[in-house]
Every structure is written in C-alpha cells, then in structure tokens.
Design a protein around this motif. Structure first.
Motif, PDB file in Angstrom:
ATOM      1  N   LEU A   1       0.833  -1.204   0.000  1.00  0.00           N
ATOM      2  CA  LEU A   1       0.000   0.000   0.000  1.00  0.00           C
ATOM      3  C   LEU A   1       0.866   1.252   0.000  1.00  0.00           C
ATOM      4  CD1 LEU A   1      -2.718  -1.034   2.623  1.00  0.00           C
ATOM      5  CD2 LEU A   1      -2.920  -1.048   0.129  1.00  0.00           C
ATOM      6  N   LEU A   2       1.875   1.261   0.868  1.00  0.00           N
ATOM      7  CA  LEU A   2       2.769   2.411   0.956  1.00  0.00           C
ATOM      8  C   LEU A   2       3.550   2.596  -0.336  1.00  0.00           C
ATOM      9  CD1 LEU A   2       4.193   4.669   2.555  1.00  0.00           C
ATOM     10  CD2 LEU A   2       5.772   2.931   3.428  1.00  0.00           C
ATOM     11  N   LEU A   3       4.105   1.509  -0.867  1.00  0.00           N
ATOM     12  CA  LEU A   3       4.897   1.595  -2.091  1.00  0.00           C
ATOM     13  C   LEU A   3       4.039   1.962  -3.303  1.00  0.00           C
ATOM     14  CD1 LEU A   3       7.227  -1.501  -1.586  1.00  0.00           C
ATOM     15  CD2 LEU A   3       7.748   0.908  -1.144  1.00  0.00           C
ATOM     16  N   GLY A   4       2.754   1.698  -3.200  1.00  0.00           N
ATOM     17  CA  GLY A   4       1.843   2.076  -4.274  1.00  0.00           C
ATOM     18  C   GLY A   4       1.379   3.516  -4.192  1.00  0.00           C
ATOM     19  N   GLY A   5       1.916   4.268  -3.213  1.00  0.00           N
ATOM     20  CA  GLY A   5       1.576   5.678  -3.093  1.00  0.00           C
ATOM     21  C   GLY A   5       0.313   5.958  -2.312  1.00  0.00           C
ATOM     22  N   LYS A   6      -0.243   4.932  -1.650  1.00  0.00           N
ATOM     23  CA  LYS A   6      -1.451   5.135  -0.863  1.00  0.00           C
ATOM     24  C   LYS A   6      -1.128   5.879   0.433  1.00  0.00           C
ATOM     25  CE  LYS A   6      -3.815   2.601  -3.783  1.00  0.00           C
ATOM     26  NZ  LYS A   6      -4.801   3.231  -4.709  1.00  0.00           N
ATOM     27  N   ASP A   7      -2.119   6.609   0.928  1.00  0.00           N
ATOM     28  CA  ASP A   7      -1.952   7.291   2.216  1.00  0.00           C
ATOM     29  C   ASP A   7      -2.195   6.278   3.332  1.00  0.00           C
ATOM     30  OD1 ASP A   7      -1.848   8.909   4.396  1.00  0.00           O
ATOM     31  OD2 ASP A   7      -3.379  10.318   3.731  1.00  0.00           O
ATOM     32  N   VAL A   8      -1.131   5.896   4.012  1.00  0.00           N
ATOM     33  CA  VAL A   8      -1.234   4.876   5.065  1.00  0.00           C
ATOM     34  C   VAL A   8      -1.065   5.501   6.450  1.00  0.00           C
ATOM     35  CG1 VAL A   8      -0.462   3.011   3.553  1.00  0.00           C
ATOM     36  CG2 VAL A   8       1.235   4.331   4.834  1.00  0.00           C
ATOM     37  N   TRP A   9      -1.294   6.807   6.538  1.00  0.00           N
ATOM     38  CA  TRP A   9      -1.149   7.470   7.829  1.00  0.00           C
ATOM     39  C   TRP A   9      -2.011   6.816   8.925  1.00  0.00           C
ATOM     40  CZ3 TRP A   9       2.129   9.992  10.467  1.00  0.00           C
ATOM     41  CH2 TRP A   9       1.752  10.742  11.584  1.00  0.00           C
ATOM     42  N   PRO A  10      -3.269   6.413   8.626  1.00  0.00           N
ATOM     43  CA  PRO A  10      -4.059   5.744   9.675  1.00  0.00           C
ATOM     44  C   PRO A  10      -3.371   4.495  10.235  1.00  0.00           C
ATOM     45  CG  PRO A  10      -5.475   6.407   7.867  1.00  0.00           C
ATOM     46  CD  PRO A  10      -4.069   6.632   7.401  1.00  0.00           C
ATOM     47  N   ILE A  11      -2.636   3.765   9.394  1.00  0.00           N
ATOM     48  CA  ILE A  11      -1.913   2.586   9.884  1.00  0.00           C
ATOM     49  C   ILE A  11      -0.805   3.008  10.833  1.00  0.00           C
ATOM     50  CG2 ILE A  11      -0.453   0.635   9.210  1.00  0.00           C
ATOM     51  CD1 ILE A  11      -1.973   0.545   6.564  1.00  0.00           C
ATOM     52  N   LEU A  12      -0.073   4.060  10.473  1.00  0.00           N
ATOM     53  CA  LEU A  12       1.003   4.546  11.338  1.00  0.00           C
ATOM     54  C   LEU A  12       0.454   5.073  12.656  1.00  0.00           C
ATOM     55  CD1 LEU A  12       3.276   6.331   8.714  1.00  0.00           C
ATOM     56  CD2 LEU A  12       3.884   4.353  10.103  1.00  0.00           C
ATOM     57  N   VAL A  13      -0.688   5.740  12.615  1.00  0.00           N
ATOM     58  CA  VAL A  13      -1.311   6.235  13.850  1.00  0.00           C
ATOM     59  C   VAL A  13      -1.643   5.075  14.775  1.00  0.00           C
ATOM     60  CG1 VAL A  13      -3.377   7.354  14.795  1.00  0.00           C
ATOM     61  CG2 VAL A  13      -2.191   8.350  12.814  1.00  0.00           C
ATOM     62  N   ARG A  14      -2.088   3.975  14.188  1.00  0.00           N
ATOM     63  CA  ARG A  14      -2.499   2.815  14.978  1.00  0.00           C
ATOM     64  C   ARG A  14      -1.331   2.128  15.675  1.00  0.00           C
ATOM     65  NH1 ARG A  14      -4.668   0.025  11.099  1.00  0.00           N
ATOM     66  NH2 ARG A  14      -3.059  -1.600  10.909  1.00  0.00           N
ATOM     67  N   ILE A  15      -0.140   2.143  15.044  1.00  0.00           N
ATOM     68  CA  ILE A  15       0.981   1.370  15.593  1.00  0.00           C
ATOM     69  C   ILE A  15       2.043   2.235  16.275  1.00  0.00           C
ATOM     70  CG2 ILE A  15       0.671  -0.396  13.818  1.00  0.00           C
ATOM     71  CD1 ILE A  15       3.179   0.727  12.437  1.00  0.00           C
TER      72      ILE A  15
END
Length: 300
Positions: free
Chosen positions: A133-147
């Motif tokens: 997801l990250l390498l595909g340019g998706k916004d993964v900020w919610p995942i980082l907030v969670r961990i």
C-alpha cells in the motif's frame, strides 16, 4: 568505510573488542542479520545520481532485521530463550541459507539523503503486510497512527509526508536486494561506533515481497547473483580516531563503498537485467558496455 579480507577483519575485531563492548540490539544476539530492499525509478535515476555524486544523492530503502536461532556443535542452544534452532557445523559455523531466524512483522522504511556530504536518515517502522500500500503511493497514515505511540506522531508525520512525496513522484520499482550480517561495537551511539558487515550477498528483485514469506531471509530469496567474503568495516567517530584505533587501521585506507550502487550495477550487468540496462544506458546517453565494472567506488 573500509573493505577488508577475512583475516584482517578477524584481527581488527579482536583489537576493537578489547576496547569497545559488542552492542546487542536484541539481548543475547551479538549478530544482527539484515535484508535491505532498494527502490528506484524505471530509469534508475537514483542509481545514476549516486554514481555521479557520492556527496549528493537520495536512496529509498526498506530494511528488516532478524536473528539466527542456533545450536552449537555440543548441542547447546546458543539462544536458549528462543525455541526453534538449527545445528551448527562441526567447526562452529553455519550457512545463512540453512539458518532458522527470529523475525519480526515490522520492517523499516527509510529515506537516506546525502547533501553536500552530510548524511540525513529518516525512517519509521511499518507492517510488512501493508508495505504494498505504501509503495503504491497510498496514504497509510491511519496505519502509522495505529501502531505508533502518540508522543511520537508529531515528529513522524513530517518524515512520512516527505517520504510519501518521493514515492508518488519518483518511485518505480524494487531494484536490488542485499543481505548481510552486522556486528556493532560501541559504548554510546553518539561516541565511537564501529560496525562489521559480512556474509554479503546480492539478490535480484522478487515480485511479491512479503506476500509469500514473513521475512526475506537468504533461504527465501534463493540463489544470490553475487556473494563476497570481504568485510565492510565502518567507523563513526565525532572527532579524531583514538590512538589505538589509528594504529589498528594504519594499513587500511577508507573507501567510498555503497551497497546500493554495487548491487544495482551487478543487477544491470546480469543477463536478466538486459532490458533495464538498455533503458538506463539510453537515458544516460552512453552505450550499454559503459556500465561501470564491479569495484568502482560508489555512494555510501
């Protein structure tokens, strides 16, 4: 950085171990095994810039760390607190391809920038399963907030946004994979720190990353396109070397060594990389055979 042979590395390890303790990132594991994934554009723009300039370049890489679960020649478990082990050979050595490892579901995404010789590293931990997801340019900020602990989110957001900008603007594909074993000697990371990297191996890109395995260990990656018995020694010292280290290193000269440029160069020279090699050569305005041979100094 210094490139030394096995005998010289053994001597230097012994000299350094007399002065500095071996630092264990994970207690009970003096060796940390590392797999680094290097990413670049389709035309290898980061690689070509790093080849041109050691002092000014950018690297995007993903690192994971794992630790061997070993049983020594007498049947005693070297890491007795961790189940699952592999027997060592009679001479006390083992092959990385044969080892079982303690692994992690987390990898580290890193943006490494060299600006006028100053190296700046920015990175964060990220779940391996969500890496596409990250390498595909998706916004993964919610995942980082969670961990991520809440107190670290403020400083993390700037790093994440900058990396996301690079990924959306430049990133094309995985270019090379490098595995090695690291030993660290230090009292404090801010003072004198010396690392030894050995068991170096270069692998071609794999298509599905962590979809088929929880860790990209040598056994998972298969046959490397190149291995080396040389050891890369790196000294980080805020000032002048102490006299004992100057004496130990008196017969060795520092070099501009780079796992990134060396590994990509090997991939480009491999027959399986002919299509990419031609594209890079055309973009650079050079004929294909002008790709640098192994041993040319590159960016670190």
């Amino acid at each position: 950085k210094y490139e030394v042979g096995p005998a010289a590395a053994l001597f230097l390890r012994q000299e350094i171990a007399r002065r500095l303790p071996c630092f264990e990132f994970e207690r009970g594991y003096p060796y940390t095994h590392v797999t680094t994934l290097y990413f670049d554009t389709r035309n290898r723009d980061f690689y070509r810039k790093a080849e041109r300039s050691y002092e000014d370049n950018v690297k995007i890489r993903v690192k994971e760390y794992y630790y061997p679960l070993l049983v020594d020649a007498h049947g005693d478990r070297a890491n007795s607190s961790v189940p699952g082990a592999v027997e060592m050979h009679g001479n006390g050595t083992y092959s990385p391809q044969e080892a079982s490892y303690r692994t992690s579901p987390v990898c580290y995404v890193e943006l490494k920038q060299s600006v006028a010789g100053l190296v700046i590293k920015k990175r964060f931990g990220f779940p391996k399963k969500d890496l596409p997801l990250l390498l595909g340019g998706k916004d993964v900020w919610p995942i980082l907030v969670r961990i991520t602990p809440s107190e670290d989110l403020s400083s993390l957001e700037d790093v994440y946004r900058e990396l996301l900008r690079y990924l959306s603007c430049y990133l094309g594909e995985l270019t090379s994979i490098v595995c090695y074993r690291r030993t660290v000697y230090q009292e404090s990371e801010e003072e004198l720190r010396i690392t030894f990297d050995d068991h170096l191996a270069v692998y071609p890109p794999v298509p599905d990353l962590y979809e088929r395995a929880g860790a990209l260990t040598p056994a998972v990656l298969g046959k490397p396109i190149r291995t080396s018995d040389k050891v890369i020694l790196e000294v980080k010292c805020p000032g002048k070397y102490p006299s004992w280290l100057e004496k130990a290193m008196q017969y060795h000269s520092p070099r501009r060594l780079s796992k990134f440029t060396t590994s990509v160069r090997l991939i480009l020279s491999d027959s399986n990389g002919s299509g990419v090699r031609a594209a890079v050569a055309e973009e650079s305005g050079h004929k294909e055979e002008t790709i640098a041979p192994e041993g040319k100094k590159g960016a670190g």
